[in-house]
Design a protein around this motif. Structure first.
Motif, mmCIF file in Angstrom:
data_model
loop_
_atom_site.group_PDB
_atom_site.id
_atom_site.type_symbol
_atom_site.label_atom_id
_atom_site.label_comp_id
_atom_site.label_asym_id
_atom_site.label_seq_id
_atom_site.Cartn_x
_atom_site.Cartn_y
_atom_site.Cartn_z
ATOM 1 N N PRO A 46 13.551 -27.854 91.396
ATOM 2 C CA PRO A 46 12.589 -28.237 91.013
ATOM 3 C C PRO A 46 12.301 -29.721 90.855
ATOM 4 O O PRO A 46 13.176 -30.399 90.645
ATOM 5 N N GLY A 47 10.936 -29.983 91.039
ATOM 6 C CA GLY A 47 10.643 -31.617 90.988
ATOM 7 C C GLY A 47 9.470 -31.950 91.817
ATOM 8 O O GLY A 47 8.578 -30.985 92.209
ATOM 9 N N LEU A 48 9.324 -32.975 92.211
ATOM 10 C CA LEU A 48 8.081 -33.681 92.760
ATOM 11 C C LEU A 48 8.494 -33.866 94.450
ATOM 12 O O LEU A 48 9.519 -34.228 94.660
ATOM 13 N N TYR A 49 7.529 -33.706 95.213
ATOM 14 C CA TYR A 49 8.038 -33.658 96.690
ATOM 15 C C TYR A 49 6.635 -34.032 97.352
ATOM 16 O O TYR A 49 5.341 -33.916 96.705
ATOM 17 N N VAL A 50 6.698 -34.617 98.628
ATOM 18 C CA VAL A 50 5.424 -34.849 99.389
ATOM 19 C C VAL A 50 5.404 -34.100 100.652
ATOM 20 O O VAL A 50 6.259 -33.751 101.417
ATOM 21 N N VAL A 51 4.209 -33.401 100.887
ATOM 22 C CA VAL A 51 3.792 -32.575 101.844
ATOM 23 C C VAL A 51 2.957 -33.254 102.988
ATOM 24 O O VAL A 51 2.256 -33.914 102.511
ATOM 25 N N GLN A 52 3.587 -33.511 104.066
ATOM 26 C CA GLN A 52 2.985 -34.426 105.281
ATOM 27 C C GLN A 52 2.498 -33.463 106.314
ATOM 28 O O GLN A 52 3.109 -32.608 107.032
ATOM 29 N N VAL A 53 1.053 -33.508 106.598
ATOM 30 C CA VAL A 53 0.598 -32.642 107.479
ATOM 31 C C VAL A 53 -0.157 -33.283 108.673
ATOM 32 O O VAL A 53 -0.850 -34.252 108.553
ATOM 33 N N ASN A 72 -0.130 -25.148 92.886
ATOM 34 C CA ASN A 72 0.473 -26.409 92.969
ATOM 35 C C ASN A 72 0.147 -26.747 91.293
ATOM 36 O O ASN A 72 -0.724 -27.097 90.938
ATOM 37 N N PRO A 73 1.349 -26.577 90.648
ATOM 38 C CA PRO A 73 2.711 -26.504 90.856
ATOM 39 C C PRO A 73 2.977 -25.017 91.627
ATOM 40 O O PRO A 73 2.274 -24.202 91.344
ATOM 41 N N ALA A 74 4.150 -25.029 92.341
ATOM 42 C CA ALA A 74 4.572 -24.152 93.206
ATOM 43 C C ALA A 74 5.885 -23.257 92.637
ATOM 44 O O ALA A 74 6.898 -23.935 92.786
ATOM 45 N N ALA A 75 5.448 -22.237 91.956
ATOM 46 C CA ALA A 75 6.718 -21.300 91.370
ATOM 47 C C ALA A 75 7.630 -20.918 92.427
ATOM 48 O O ALA A 75 7.015 -20.196 93.403
ATOM 49 N N GLY A 76 8.765 -21.250 92.361
ATOM 50 C CA GLY A 76 9.958 -20.740 93.180
ATOM 51 C C GLY A 76 9.612 -21.516 94.689
ATOM 52 O O GLY A 76 10.349 -21.092 95.562
ATOM 53 N N GLY A 77 8.960 -22.512 94.726
ATOM 54 C CA GLY A 77 8.744 -23.182 96.043
ATOM 55 C C GLY A 77 7.834 -22.653 97.159
ATOM 56 O O GLY A 77 7.928 -23.035 98.243
ATOM 57 N N HIS A 78 7.276 -21.704 96.767
ATOM 58 C CA HIS A 78 6.099 -21.102 97.698
ATOM 59 C C HIS A 78 4.757 -21.514 97.394
ATOM 60 O O HIS A 78 4.149 -21.585 96.254
ATOM 61 N N PHE A 79 4.178 -21.962 98.688
ATOM 62 C CA PHE A 79 2.770 -22.285 98.619
ATOM 63 C C PHE A 79 2.256 -22.348 99.886
ATOM 64 O O PHE A 79 2.810 -21.927 100.978
ATOM 65 N N THR A 103 3.139 -41.775 103.660
ATOM 66 C CA THR A 103 3.145 -40.814 102.706
ATOM 67 C C THR A 103 3.305 -41.204 101.148
ATOM 68 O O THR A 103 2.929 -40.433 100.502
ATOM 69 N N ALA A 104 3.720 -42.360 101.027
ATOM 70 C CA ALA A 104 3.875 -42.960 99.746
ATOM 71 C C ALA A 104 2.264 -43.178 98.965
ATOM 72 O O ALA A 104 2.288 -43.510 97.955
ATOM 73 N N VAL A 151 -2.846 -38.004 109.958
ATOM 74 C CA VAL A 151 -1.557 -37.432 108.946
ATOM 75 C C VAL A 151 -2.173 -37.449 107.576
ATOM 76 O O VAL A 151 -2.502 -38.674 107.116
ATOM 77 N N THR A 152 -1.865 -36.426 106.799
ATOM 78 C CA THR A 152 -2.398 -36.534 105.535
ATOM 79 C C THR A 152 -1.300 -35.871 104.735
ATOM 80 O O THR A 152 -0.548 -35.057 104.970
ATOM 81 N N SER A 153 -1.191 -36.631 103.602
ATOM 82 C CA SER A 153 -0.147 -36.284 102.576
ATOM 83 C C SER A 153 -0.651 -35.800 101.313
ATOM 84 O O SER A 153 -1.765 -36.202 100.864
ATOM 85 N N ARG A 154 0.134 -34.940 100.678
ATOM 86 C CA ARG A 154 -0.245 -34.387 99.261
ATOM 87 C C ARG A 154 1.107 -34.295 98.544
ATOM 88 O O ARG A 154 1.948 -34.055 99.134
ATOM 89 N N LYS A 155 1.011 -34.488 97.087
ATOM 90 C CA LYS A 155 1.994 -34.353 95.961
ATOM 91 C C LYS A 155 1.941 -32.965 95.856
ATOM 92 O O LYS A 155 1.081 -32.233 95.598
#
Length: 625
Positions: free
Chosen positions: A604-611, A557-564, A453-454, A617-621
């Motif tokens: 708030p900050g940067l996260y990794v989404v792993q699907v 993305n950016p996701a306001a309030g953490g919803h996406f 995921t990196a 496995v696909t990763s997105r920031k």
């Protein structure tokens, strides 16, 4: 007529004399029977009397240094000729710190401080012969704490070896040896006629060798991964060199690239084995990976007590020296085992405790210590490496991270710190037998996916698989090793994020020789695991399809309030959200949907989404506002 008859009789006698000279009996010299210098002792253990040097901090790089560290022998030979020098030795628990001595460069009394008078016999810890039927050559797989034989006249342990010439009328010669490292025991020497083949049993008994060369298997063919999109490499050391080019197309030095091996004495550099590994890669066009610049083990002892500023200056000198000598390095393991072995005396990591004089380096604070990130010393190391090696791929390397998700998450945190600063180009993952045993292939793959995921390619850097059973003492078991290779190797080789695998040895002399991890025998014959591996690598077609689902989107993305919302899925199986330290923030299992709605309760900050879906496995920031 008489003149012709005499000539006829003389010819056979001349051939007979040559034949007798070629068959001179071996000369056995017990090590303790010489004139022993004051720094040597002659203990007896389990019926064997031997010589060993008293523990001392003094190690001269190229000569004994004093007469007290020399043993002198008077040796009488049965006839003139050329003789090879054999030695029965035992390397102590210090391994690479207990495995060297000097012998005279030819016969005669030598000057203790003259480098040209002495041949350095170093790197003896992983070579030698122990089995009675083995012919003693220039390598072998003998390890530490066992008595083993070496042919010093064919083994290059840092300097070109020599044979010994005895002339008619000078059958009694002076021979000398000198101490280098303590912890090395010497039982006896044998001078055997050059060109004859001596087995361990011959040398043990002082018996004559054979003029018939041993029958050995000779591997043929190209490296296993020739034409593949991934490399299959090997570790490079004296016992692993034979037939390297028939199996491997990537080179990693085993011990020769470690700072403690190169500069054990300050400002005295031993590049010989590292040069050999680099030259092989350059001549064959193989990828060359340097192992390793910074580590909490096998570092120079002398650096441990220097002031921090001086330590940092020496680290810069070390980086600069490597960069100048090896301009075409492909990859560099900049930091080795950061989560397990800090370069700090007193550290109690998995390899600890690091005691003074253990070779930990003790320069952790000179590189910034933990600092504000917790890993500033790692970041500083990579910043220096990027400066000195702008064209090389910079890698980090560690163990235990493929078998444990907790360890993988911790490791990922360091990797992401480096990724955010554009300092790392590949992630090294060791694969020793003690890491993969009893871990399912599915779990191995899951931890690899987490580290992927990196967004950097993965490399399995130190793979070995044991080949003994559970009997006491353990016995070689080909079936066990083969089954484990068939279980583990495909999970790694076929993983889409893995770009290459390096076996950490394949012949006796392997660091896990006792565990039977070698896959070729000392006579070059191939164990079943190697036969299978060759066929598997050469015939397996690797998928060219990316494991990344290009259609996957996150919005907003950016996701306001953490919803996406995740869209473009091929029926998602699992969705994971991780922070930059690799910690799991949220997991949605068994969604099996093409669209997934996710809400996070995070800062708030940067996260990794792993699907994980049908593509892999696909990763997105993801940026959370």
């Amino acid at each position: 007529m008489l003149r012709h008859r005499l000539r006829f009789l003389l010819v056979p006698f001349s051939f007979l004399a040559l034949e007798l000279q070629a068959q001179n009996a071996p000369v056995v010299q017990q090590a303790e029977t010489g004139t022993v210098g004051a720094d040597w002792t002659t203990p007896t253990q389990t019926g064997v009397q031997y010589v060993t040097v008293v523990p001392t901090a003094m190690i001269n790089s190229n000569n004994p240094g004093t007469a007290a560290r020399i043993i002198t022998y008077s040796v009488t030979f049965p006839g003139p000729g050329s003789y090879d020098l054999y030695a029965r030795i035992r390397v102590g628990t210090g391994a690479a710190n207990d495995d060297s001595f000097y012998y005279g460069n030819g016969f005669g009394t030598k000057t203790a401080t003259d480098d040209t008078n002495w041949i350095t016999a170093n790197q003896l810890s992983g070579v030698g012969y122990t089995n009675a039927t083995e012919v003693v050559g220039n390598a072998g797989g003998g390890q530490q704490q066992v008595w083993k034989w070496l042919n010093l006249s064919t083994f290059n342990g840092g300097e070109a070896p020599v044979a010994f010439t005895v002339t008619a009328g000078n059958l009694t010669q002076t021979f000398q040896v000198g101490a280098r490292e303590d912890g090395l025991d010497i039982d006896k020497f044998v001078f055997g006629t050059t060109g004859l083949y001596f087995t361990v049993a011959n040398l043990d008994a002082g018996a004559q060798g054979s003029s018939t060369p041993p029958t050995v298997f000779t591997p043929t063919g190209l490296p296993m991964a020739t034409g593949k999109p991934k490399f299959l490499g090997g570790v490079h050391s004296v016992p692993q060199k034979p037939f390297f080019n028939n199996y491997f197309n990537q080179v990693t030095p085993e011990n020769a690239g470690k700072w403690g091996s190169v500069e054990s004495t300050r400002n005295v550099m031993n590049w010989a084995e590292l040069d050999s590994a680099y030259a092989l890669a350059q001549s064959k066009g193989y990828s060359f990976k340097l192992h390793t610049l910074i580590w909490g083990a096998q570092q120079p002892i002398w650096i441990e007590t220097l002031p921090a500023a001086e330590q940092l200056a020496e680290i810069n000198e070390w980086f600069a020296a490597v960069a100048q000598r090896y301009p075409n390095i492909t990859q560099i393991e900049v930091v080795n085992e950061p989560t397990n072995d800090l370069p700090l005396n007193g550290s109690t990591g998995n390899n600890g405790p690091n005691t003074p004089g253990s070779g930990a380096g003790n320069y952790y604070n000179a590189l910034g210590g933990a600092g504000t990130t917790g890993w500033d010393w790692v970041i500083t190391s990579f910043e220096l490496a990027r400066r000195y090696f702008p064209n090389a791929q910079l890698m980090i390397n560690d163990y235990g991270v493929m078998s444990s998700m907790t360890s993988a998450q911790r490791y990922l945190g360091i990797v992401n710190l480096l990724v955010a600063r554009n300092l790392v180009d590949g992630v090294g993952i060791q694969g020793h037998a003690f890491e993969t045993r009893n871990v399912s292939a599915a779990n191995l793959a899951a931890n690899l996916a987490l580290l992927a995921t990196a967004g950097k390619p993965l490399y399995i850097t130190e793979l070995d698989i044991d080949g003994v059973n559970s009997a006491m003492p353990p016995q070689l078991d080909d079936a066990i090793q083969l089954a484990e290779y068939q279980r583990v190797f495909p999970a790694l080789w076929e993983h889409p994020a893995v770009r290459g695998i390096t076996l950490w040895g394949y012949r006796p002399g392997h660091w896990r020789t006792t565990q039977g991890a070698y896959i070729a025998n000392g006579d070059n014959t191939e164990r079943p695991a190697l036969v299978w591996l060759k066929n598997y690598v050469r015939t397996t077609v690797l998928s060219t399809k990316s494991n990344q689902n290009a259609a996957l989107t996150l919005s907003p993305n950016p996701a306001a309030g953490g919803h996406f919302v995740l869209q473009g899925l091929e029926k998602a199986q699992t969705v994971r959200v991780l922070d930059l330290n690799g910690r799991l923030v949220k997991e949605v299992k068994g969604a099996n949907q093409t669209t997934v709605d996710v809400s996070l309760q995070v800062t708030p900050g940067l996260y990794v989404v792993q699907v994980q879906d049908a593509y892999g496995v696909t990763s997105r920031k993801l940026v959370v506002e």
